[in-house]
Design a protein around this motif. Structure first.
Motif, PDB file in Angstrom:
ATOM      1  N   PRO A  59      46.553  40.254  31.162  1.00 51.50           N
ATOM      2  CA  PRO A  59      47.445  39.114  30.932  1.00 51.50           C
ATOM      3  C   PRO A  59      48.907  39.526  30.812  1.00 51.50           C
ATOM      4  O   PRO A  59      49.235  40.707  30.709  1.00 51.50           O
ATOM      5  CB  PRO A  59      46.943  38.567  29.592  1.00 51.50           C
ATOM      6  N   TYR A  60      49.748  38.511  30.801  1.00 57.57           N
ATOM      7  CA  TYR A  60      51.170  38.665  30.508  1.00 57.57           C
ATOM      8  C   TYR A  60      51.424  38.151  29.103  1.00 57.57           C
ATOM      9  O   TYR A  60      50.772  37.200  28.653  1.00 57.57           O
ATOM     10  CB  TYR A  60      52.021  37.818  31.463  1.00 57.57           C
ATOM     11  N   CYS A  61      52.369  38.766  28.429  1.00 56.28           N
ATOM     12  CA  CYS A  61      52.916  38.222  27.191  1.00 56.28           C
ATOM     13  C   CYS A  61      54.401  38.046  27.450  1.00 56.28           C
ATOM     14  O   CYS A  61      55.101  39.012  27.774  1.00 56.28           O
ATOM     15  CB  CYS A  61      52.683  39.155  26.012  1.00 56.28           C
ATOM     16  N   THR A  62      54.869  36.825  27.340  1.00 55.66           N
ATOM     17  CA  THR A  62      56.273  36.524  27.606  1.00 55.66           C
ATOM     18  C   THR A  62      56.929  36.036  26.328  1.00 55.66           C
ATOM     19  O   THR A  62      56.381  35.179  25.632  1.00 55.66           O
ATOM     20  CB  THR A  62      56.399  35.446  28.709  1.00 55.66           C
ATOM     21  N   ILE A  63      58.089  36.611  26.036  1.00 61.09           N
ATOM     22  CA  ILE A  63      58.889  36.174  24.895  1.00 61.09           C
ATOM     23  C   ILE A  63      60.249  35.763  25.420  1.00 61.09           C
ATOM     24  O   ILE A  63      60.900  36.523  26.149  1.00 61.09           O
ATOM     25  CB  ILE A  63      59.063  37.291  23.842  1.00 61.09           C
TER      26      ILE A  63
END
Length: 144
Positions: free
Chosen positions: A80-84
């Motif tokens: 997955p991606y984690c975007t902040i």
């Protein structure tokens, strides 16, 4: 101080929790739960001043505003991606999209940056209190 923080995690080839949470400077927060979370759908909640201060301190201590995404030299697929994304009071916006399949050689400075970024993401989730939305077993797997 921040105006707004948006943290999201994408699906993967498996049962990775999919969600987005938006926290505003006044403490109002919205959860949007997708697949593989305990609480699907939209939930509004409130963070107290202590938690808002902790989030501000986390952003500052990590120096998120000036963070540079490291160069990946090793890749894994189907993660997955984690975007902040953070909007600051002075109008600056900073977004980091972290693909959890990006790695660097063990012992390298880039590898350390990836590890620090992942720990930073987990600390934000903990301060906001996302475990109750993600689900205990899924949350532990996603944050360990």
């Amino acid at each position: 101080m921040f105006e707004k923080i948006i943290l999201s995690r994408s699906i993967c080839y498996g049962d990775c929790p999919e969600f987005e949470v938006i926290v505003k400077k006044d403490g109002t927060a919205k959860w949007f739960g997708g697949m593989f979370v305990h609480r699907a759908g939209e939930v509004e909640f409130q963070l107290d001043n202590r938690k808002l201060q902790q989030l501000g301190e986390l952003l500052q201590s990590f120096d998120f505003r000036h963070f540079t995404y490291p160069a990946a030299t090793i890749f894994a697929t189907d993660l997955p991606y984690c975007t902040i994304k953070v909007s600051y009071q002075d109008g600056v916006e900073k977004e980091v999209e972290h693909y959890l399949g990006d790695f660097a050689e063990e012992g390298s400075e880039d590898n350390q940056s990836f590890q620090e970024l992942e720990q930073f993401e987990k600390r934000i989730e903990k301060v906001i209190g996302l475990q109750k939305f993600i689900g205990a077993s899924t949350y532990n797997e996603a944050t360990e």
